[in-house]
Structures are given as C-alpha cells and as structure tokens.
Design a protein around this motif. Structure first.
Motif, PDB file in Angstrom:
ATOM      1  N   SER A   1       0.841  -1.190   0.000  1.00  0.00           N
ATOM      2  CA  SER A   1       0.000   0.000   0.000  1.00  0.00           C
ATOM      3  C   SER A   1       0.879   1.243   0.000  1.00  0.00           C
ATOM      4  O   SER A   1       1.644   1.476   0.949  1.00  0.00           O
ATOM      5  N   ALA A   2       0.735   2.039  -1.046  1.00  0.00           N
ATOM      6  CA  ALA A   2       1.477   3.292  -1.103  1.00  0.00           C
ATOM      7  C   ALA A   2       0.999   4.265  -0.033  1.00  0.00           C
ATOM      8  O   ALA A   2       1.799   5.012   0.558  1.00  0.00           O
ATOM      9  N   ALA A   3      -0.299   4.259   0.236  1.00  0.00           N
ATOM     10  CA  ALA A   3      -0.836   5.177   1.244  1.00  0.00           C
ATOM     11  C   ALA A   3      -0.283   4.856   2.628  1.00  0.00           C
ATOM     12  O   ALA A   3       0.092   5.756   3.386  1.00  0.00           O
ATOM     13  N   LEU A   4      -0.217   3.577   2.951  1.00  0.00           N
ATOM     14  CA  LEU A   4       0.303   3.192   4.268  1.00  0.00           C
ATOM     15  C   LEU A   4       1.812   3.421   4.356  1.00  0.00           C
ATOM     16  O   LEU A   4       2.325   3.784   5.411  1.00  0.00           O
ATOM     17  N   LEU A   5       2.518   3.223   3.240  1.00  0.00           N
ATOM     18  CA  LEU A   5       3.954   3.510   3.250  1.00  0.00           C
ATOM     19  C   LEU A   5       4.195   4.990   3.529  1.00  0.00           C
ATOM     20  O   LEU A   5       5.094   5.351   4.296  1.00  0.00           O
ATOM     21  N   ALA A   6       3.375   5.845   2.932  1.00  0.00           N
ATOM     22  CA  ALA A   6       3.519   7.280   3.186  1.00  0.00           C
ATOM     23  C   ALA A   6       3.264   7.607   4.650  1.00  0.00           C
ATOM     24  O   ALA A   6       3.952   8.458   5.237  1.00  0.00           O
ATOM     25  N   ARG A   7       2.306   6.948   5.273  1.00  0.00           N
ATOM     26  CA  ARG A   7       2.023   7.204   6.686  1.00  0.00           C
ATOM     27  C   ARG A   7       3.150   6.673   7.580  1.00  0.00           C
ATOM     28  O   ARG A   7       3.470   7.274   8.609  1.00  0.00           O
ATOM     29  N   VAL A   8       3.744   5.543   7.214  1.00  0.00           N
ATOM     30  CA  VAL A   8       4.889   5.041   7.977  1.00  0.00           C
ATOM     31  C   VAL A   8       6.017   6.070   7.946  1.00  0.00           C
ATOM     32  O   VAL A   8       6.639   6.376   8.982  1.00  0.00           O
ATOM     33  N   GLU A   9       6.302   6.612   6.766  1.00  0.00           N
ATOM     34  CA  GLU A   9       7.379   7.601   6.658  1.00  0.00           C
ATOM     35  C   GLU A   9       7.067   8.846   7.481  1.00  0.00           C
ATOM     36  O   GLU A   9       7.967   9.441   8.094  1.00  0.00           O
ATOM     37  N   ALA A  10       5.795   9.236   7.525  1.00  0.00           N
ATOM     38  CA  ALA A  10       5.421  10.423   8.290  1.00  0.00           C
ATOM     39  C   ALA A  10       5.483  10.183   9.792  1.00  0.00           C
ATOM     40  O   ALA A  10       5.856  11.076  10.557  1.00  0.00           O
ATOM     41  N   VAL A  11       5.118   8.979  10.222  1.00  0.00           N
ATOM     42  CA  VAL A  11       5.017   8.697  11.657  1.00  0.00           C
ATOM     43  C   VAL A  11       6.335   8.188  12.243  1.00  0.00           C
ATOM     44  O   VAL A  11       6.761   8.610  13.328  1.00  0.00           O
ATOM     45  N   PHE A  12       7.006   7.281  11.517  1.00  0.00           N
ATOM     46  CA  PHE A  12       8.184   6.607  12.069  1.00  0.00           C
ATOM     47  C   PHE A  12       9.499   7.007  11.402  1.00  0.00           C
ATOM     48  O   PHE A  12      10.565   6.695  11.921  1.00  0.00           O
ATOM     49  N   GLY A  13       9.428   7.639  10.231  1.00  0.00           N
ATOM     50  CA  GLY A  13      10.642   7.946   9.498  1.00  0.00           C
ATOM     51  C   GLY A  13      10.942   6.874   8.469  1.00  0.00           C
ATOM     52  O   GLY A  13      10.029   6.252   7.913  1.00  0.00           O
ATOM     53  N   ALA A  14      12.212   6.626   8.227  1.00  0.00           N
ATOM     54  CA  ALA A  14      12.617   5.668   7.192  1.00  0.00           C
ATOM     55  C   ALA A  14      12.064   4.282   7.494  1.00  0.00           C
ATOM     56  O   ALA A  14      12.302   3.745   8.583  1.00  0.00           O
ATOM     57  N   PRO A  15      11.359   3.656   6.531  1.00  0.00           N
ATOM     58  CA  PRO A  15      10.772   2.334   6.792  1.00  0.00           C
ATOM     59  C   PRO A  15      11.809   1.274   7.158  1.00  0.00           C
ATOM     60  O   PRO A  15      11.529   0.381   7.962  1.00  0.00           O
ATOM     61  N   GLY A  16      13.008   1.388   6.600  1.00  0.00           N
ATOM     62  CA  GLY A  16      14.039   0.410   6.902  1.00  0.00           C
ATOM     63  C   GLY A  16      14.493   0.414   8.348  1.00  0.00           C
ATOM     64  O   GLY A  16      15.144  -0.540   8.805  1.00  0.00           O
ATOM     65  N   GLU A  17      14.164   1.471   9.086  1.00  0.00           N
ATOM     66  CA  GLU A  17      14.542   1.552  10.493  1.00  0.00           C
ATOM     67  C   GLU A  17      13.509   0.926  11.430  1.00  0.00           C
ATOM     68  O   GLU A  17      13.716   0.878  12.644  1.00  0.00           O
ATOM     69  N   LEU A  18      12.379   0.469  10.887  1.00  0.00           N
ATOM     70  CA  LEU A  18      11.304  -0.067  11.744  1.00  0.00           C
ATOM     71  C   LEU A  18      11.764  -1.224  12.636  1.00  0.00           C
ATOM     72  O   LEU A  18      11.417  -1.251  13.825  1.00  0.00           O
ATOM     73  N   PRO A  19      12.508  -2.217  12.129  1.00  0.00           N
ATOM     74  CA  PRO A  19      12.913  -3.308  13.031  1.00  0.00           C
ATOM     75  C   PRO A  19      13.675  -2.812  14.257  1.00  0.00           C
ATOM     76  O   PRO A  19      13.425  -3.264  15.382  1.00  0.00           O
ATOM     77  N   GLY A  20      14.592  -1.877  14.035  1.00  0.00           N
ATOM     78  CA  GLY A  20      15.349  -1.341  15.172  1.00  0.00           C
ATOM     79  C   GLY A  20      14.491  -0.552  16.132  1.00  0.00           C
ATOM     80  O   GLY A  20      14.777  -0.498  17.333  1.00  0.00           O
ATOM     81  N   LEU A  21      13.421   0.083  15.617  1.00  0.00           N
ATOM     82  CA  LEU A  21      12.527   0.850  16.470  1.00  0.00           C
ATOM     83  C   LEU A  21      11.599  -0.048  17.282  1.00  0.00           C
ATOM     84  O   LEU A  21      11.233   0.281  18.409  1.00  0.00           O
ATOM     85  N   LEU A  22      11.219  -1.196  16.710  1.00  0.00           N
ATOM     86  CA  LEU A  22      10.173  -2.022  17.318  1.00  0.00           C
ATOM     87  C   LEU A  22      10.706  -3.181  18.157  1.00  0.00           C
ATOM     88  O   LEU A  22      10.260  -3.392  19.289  1.00  0.00           O
ATOM     89  N   TYR A  23      11.625  -3.958  17.606  1.00  0.00           N
ATOM     90  CA  TYR A  23      11.961  -5.227  18.240  1.00  0.00           C
ATOM     91  C   TYR A  23      12.537  -5.109  19.653  1.00  0.00           C
ATOM     92  O   TYR A  23      12.219  -5.929  20.515  1.00  0.00           O
TER      93      TYR A  23
END
Length: 319
Positions: A175-197
């Motif tokens: 989903s392009a819309a959800l990817l845009a919201r991830v970037e707005a809320v969390f920043g770079a999507p590739g950083e999500l594992p480090g932010l969450l785990y």
C-alpha cells in the motif's frame, strides 16, 4: 474500593466510596507493567500501585480500603507472579483482605454487562472475547500480539506496517498510502525493526498505527481489507463464546478503545455480526474495564459476587 486496570498501554487505578452515586478518583500511568521470566512483573506493578493509592487517598480523603479488584492483560497465562505476590502486598501495605485478581477480559465483561449472562468483546491494543452463562467462562483469543489478539489494535497496526513494507519492497499486497504514513510517523521504513523489536511496549507501538490504517481505509483498498479481516476475526471470537452458540439470542457488548476507529471498522463489523451471529443483539458497554474492576470489588465487599470463579480468570485468594 480499589480498582486497577493493567493493559498493553499502561495502568489505571481508581478509588471509590462504597455508597450509591459515589464518583471514582482515577490515576493513570502510561507505563505498561513489564513482563519477565515469571510472567507479569508483580514488583513493577506494586511500584506503580502504592504511590497511585497514596495520591488517590490524598485526593479523596479515603480511609480504609475494604476491597480491591485488579484486572490485568495476560493474567491467564502470565499471572503466576501476580497471584503469588499481590495478595500479600495488598494486605500488608494497604490492609486489604477482600481481593480479586482477574483477567482483563473479566473486568471488561463486568464493566460492560455487569453480572448477567452474555458475551463481550474487549478490543484495544489486544483483543479478547468472553462469554458466560454464570456457570463458567468461555474465552476466545486474548493470546497476546505474538500468538493472537486477532483483529485488535496491535494486529491492525502490524498488518498496516507489513503492507507498507510490501510496497517498499515491490511485493504484491503493498500500500502506497500506508507507506507514506509510515514515513510520516516513524521515518525511514528500513529503520522499523530497530525501532520495534527491542521495545518492551511493542504492542502499544504497533497499536498506535491502527488509526493510520483506519484513516487510509476510506480511499485505500489494502487498508480497507485489513479492517475487513479484523472485523471477521472479532466477530468469529464473539460467536465462539456466546452462551448456547452464536445462533442463540443474547447480548454481545463491545468495549475498548479500538471501536473509536469508527465506521472504517464498525461498518464491516456490523456486516460480520449479521453473518456470524444473526440472532445476537449488540449493545453498548455500560462501562469500561476499570469500572468493571470497581464493580467486582463492590460485589466482593458486599458478598454478592455472582460471576464464575476460576483460578486464572477470576481468583479470590481467600476462597
């Protein structure tokens, strides 16, 4: 009376006088109780409980606490440390002898339907369905964000993040819309594992993305599909616990912050209830889980607790 509601997003404590029309004083902690090798960390819960009670007493002028009821997420599978330590701590530090320890689903049920038969879905960070004919409890899901809680806030948020990462990778179902919201809320999507785990409050962080999924669902078919799947899971759990089965007439109460997502979730949920529970009647919850803990404490103090006892669902140490 002392009530407590411990969930994936924090803990709420309340004191209310045992008299008609009394108003509860409430203290909120945004820090979820830790989970360790022994399950829910009783020491961490007590560290939050005692200062909260001091503040509540100062506010209300309350004296002796005659009864306490604690509802906690994970009590069924992870409550051994609480069951071992909390009754003694409440008796020793606060002089409370009448104590009930309950799964958060039980306090949610009591808040929603009181002490009458029926079924209840509590959906917030997690999701659990509970039903009773006042003889015993029937439970569906509530297994936590790694094993279940299907349709709950963390489940929706995780599905939304997954759809965003699918889009980033170029995989189907993104989903392009959800990817845009991830970037707005969390920043770079590739950083999500480090932010969450590494986080101990991971379910709450996942659930924080559920409103983003709901906001995108109006125009994004992937987000709308996530909410349709969530509705299907929620209705299936409700059908599993209805006294006499989903085909029997009865009341099903919906409670919890997840339903504040509004029509993007509620519209498919109504469709699923009509399909899976055609004779059941959904009702608005009379109160929330904190109100349920106070109701249980009052019933315990007055000797009129009718809800089924269970070593893991609703345990009265003195019994």
């Amino acid at each position: 009376m002392l009530g407590a509601d411990s969930g994936g997003s924090g803990v709420r404590f309340a004191l209310r006088r045992l008299e008609p029309g009394a108003v509860a004083e409430v203290v909120v902690s945004k820090e979820p109780v830790r989970t360790g090798p022994g399950g829910i960390d009783a020491g961490h819960f007590i560290e939050q409980l005692l200062p909260a009670v001091d503040e509540l007493r100062a506010r209300s002028g309350a004296g002796r606490i005659v009864a306490a009821a604690v509802g906690a997420a994970g009590m069924v599978a992870l409550g051994d440390d609480l069951r071992a330590q909390l009754p003694g701590a409440l008796a020793g530090s606060l002089g409370v002898r009448r104590i009930a320890l309950a799964a958060d689903g039980v306090t949610a049920y009591a808040g929603a339907l009181g002490q009458r038969p029926g079924a209840m879905v509590a959906a917030g960070t997690g999701m659990i369905a509970l039903g009773t004919d006042l003889g015993d409890w029937r439970r569906a899901d509530g297994w936590g964000h790694l094993l279940g809680d299907c349709g709950g806030g963390a489940w929706i948020g995780r599905a939304g993040l997954e759809a965003a990462l699918r889009r980033r990778d170029g995989r189907p179902g993104g989903s392009a819309a959800l990817l845009a919201r991830v970037e707005a809320v969390f920043g770079a999507p590739g950083e999500l594992p480090g932010l969450l785990y590494p986080r101990s409050d991971r379910p709450a962080v996942l659930a924080s993305f559920a409103p983003e999924v709901a906001a995108c669902a109006k125009t994004d078919p992937v987000a709308a599909g996530i909410l349709r799947d969530a509705a299907r899971h929620i209705a299936a759990s409700a059908a599993a616990v209805c006294p006499g089965g989903g085909g029997q007439e009865g009341q099903v109460a919906l409670t919890g912050g997840l339903f504040k997502l509004g029509e993007p979730l509620l519209a498919p949920l109504r469709e699923e209830f009509r399909r899976q529970l055609p004779r059941a009647r959904t009702v608005e919850a009379a109160g929330d889980p904190l109100e349920g803990s106070l109701l249980i404490a009052a019933a315990l103090a007055e000797g009129r607790l009718r809800l089924p006892r269970d070593p893991r669902m609703l345990w009265i140490p003195t019994e």
